[in-house]
Design a protein around this motif. Structure first.
Motif, mmCIF file in Angstrom:
data_model
loop_
_atom_site.group_PDB
_atom_site.id
_atom_site.type_symbol
_atom_site.label_atom_id
_atom_site.label_comp_id
_atom_site.label_asym_id
_atom_site.label_seq_id
_atom_site.Cartn_x
_atom_site.Cartn_y
_atom_site.Cartn_z
ATOM 1 N N PRO A 124 -2.951 -14.902 -3.664
ATOM 2 C CA PRO A 124 -2.680 -14.162 -4.899
ATOM 3 C C PRO A 124 -1.275 -14.483 -5.430
ATOM 4 O O PRO A 124 -0.301 -14.453 -4.693
ATOM 5 C CB PRO A 124 -2.774 -12.700 -4.472
ATOM 6 C CG PRO A 124 -2.479 -12.717 -3.009
ATOM 7 C CD PRO A 124 -2.993 -14.032 -2.512
ATOM 8 N N VAL A 125 -1.184 -14.803 -6.683
ATOM 9 C CA VAL A 125 0.076 -15.212 -7.297
ATOM 10 C C VAL A 125 1.118 -14.102 -7.248
ATOM 11 O O VAL A 125 2.292 -14.344 -6.996
ATOM 12 C CB VAL A 125 -0.161 -15.648 -8.765
ATOM 13 C CG1 VAL A 125 1.141 -15.985 -9.449
ATOM 14 C CG2 VAL A 125 -1.119 -16.818 -8.810
ATOM 15 N N ASP A 126 0.701 -12.887 -7.463
ATOM 16 C CA ASP A 126 1.656 -11.787 -7.573
ATOM 17 C C ASP A 126 2.082 -11.174 -6.240
ATOM 18 O O ASP A 126 2.837 -10.213 -6.219
ATOM 19 C CB ASP A 126 1.076 -10.693 -8.464
ATOM 20 C CG ASP A 126 -0.212 -10.116 -7.910
ATOM 21 O OD1 ASP A 126 -0.887 -10.799 -7.119
ATOM 22 O OD2 ASP A 126 -0.543 -8.978 -8.278
ATOM 23 N N ARG A 127 1.657 -11.717 -5.098
ATOM 24 C CA ARG A 127 1.973 -11.101 -3.811
ATOM 25 C C ARG A 127 2.797 -11.976 -2.885
ATOM 26 O O ARG A 127 3.087 -11.588 -1.762
ATOM 27 C CB ARG A 127 0.680 -10.715 -3.101
ATOM 28 C CG ARG A 127 -0.186 -9.799 -3.921
ATOM 29 C CD ARG A 127 -0.486 -8.466 -3.387
ATOM 30 N NE ARG A 127 -0.041 -8.219 -2.060
ATOM 31 C CZ ARG A 127 -0.718 -7.527 -1.178
ATOM 32 N NH1 ARG A 127 -1.884 -7.062 -1.474
ATOM 33 N NH2 ARG A 127 -0.239 -7.289 0.012
ATOM 34 N N ALA A 128 3.210 -13.146 -3.319
ATOM 35 C CA ALA A 128 3.945 -14.067 -2.459
ATOM 36 C C ALA A 128 5.244 -13.445 -1.948
ATOM 37 O O ALA A 128 5.561 -13.535 -0.762
ATOM 38 C CB ALA A 128 4.227 -15.369 -3.183
ATOM 39 N N GLU A 129 6.014 -12.808 -2.825
ATOM 40 C CA GLU A 129 7.282 -12.181 -2.426
ATOM 41 C C GLU A 129 7.058 -11.059 -1.411
ATOM 42 O O GLU A 129 7.833 -10.902 -0.475
ATOM 43 C CB GLU A 129 8.015 -11.626 -3.647
ATOM 44 C CG GLU A 129 8.788 -12.657 -4.412
ATOM 45 C CD GLU A 129 9.927 -13.256 -3.591
ATOM 46 O OE1 GLU A 129 10.650 -12.524 -2.885
ATOM 47 O OE2 GLU A 129 10.082 -14.479 -3.665
ATOM 48 N N GLU A 130 6.013 -10.297 -1.605
ATOM 49 C CA GLU A 130 5.705 -9.210 -0.684
ATOM 50 C C GLU A 130 5.428 -9.758 0.715
ATOM 51 O O GLU A 130 5.890 -9.198 1.713
ATOM 52 C CB GLU A 130 4.505 -8.416 -1.189
ATOM 53 C CG GLU A 130 4.137 -7.251 -0.317
ATOM 54 C CD GLU A 130 2.947 -6.481 -0.857
ATOM 55 O OE1 GLU A 130 2.278 -5.829 -0.044
ATOM 56 O OE2 GLU A 130 2.692 -6.523 -2.071
ATOM 57 N N HIS A 131 4.693 -10.846 0.793
ATOM 58 C CA HIS A 131 4.394 -11.451 2.094
ATOM 59 C C HIS A 131 5.669 -11.976 2.750
ATOM 60 O O HIS A 131 5.827 -11.895 3.963
ATOM 61 C CB HIS A 131 3.369 -12.571 1.946
ATOM 62 C CG HIS A 131 2.016 -12.065 1.586
ATOM 63 N ND1 HIS A 131 1.328 -11.154 2.342
ATOM 64 C CD2 HIS A 131 1.233 -12.327 0.529
ATOM 65 C CE1 HIS A 131 0.176 -10.877 1.769
ATOM 66 N NE2 HIS A 131 0.093 -11.575 0.656
#
Length: 67
Positions: A49-56
């Motif tokens: 998912p494009v919008d979750r990379a930073e969260e990971h």
């Protein structure tokens, strides 16, 4: 986690010809590699998912700090 970091740091140190006096540099490089791997694996497991990379990335860094 600490053992994986230690093993990777040792491998990196050997690959660089076993230079003296920089063990912490190798530990930091190994830790960074592990954080990146964990974050990437989590990101892939969710289907990239494009919008979750930073969260990971934050989750992976926190996971290592806890252990």
């Amino acid at each position: 986690m600490a053992e994986r970091i230690r093993q990777t740091a040792y491998f990196l140190w050997e690959q660089d010809g076993r230079p003296a006096g920089r063990p912490f540099d190798y530990w930091l490089r190994a830790k960074d590699m592990l954080v990146r791997q964990l974050a990437y694996d989590k990101w892939l497991a969710e289907g990239t998912p494009v919008d979750r990379a930073e969260e990971h990335w934050r989750d992976a860094a926190g996971e290592i700090e806890e252990k």
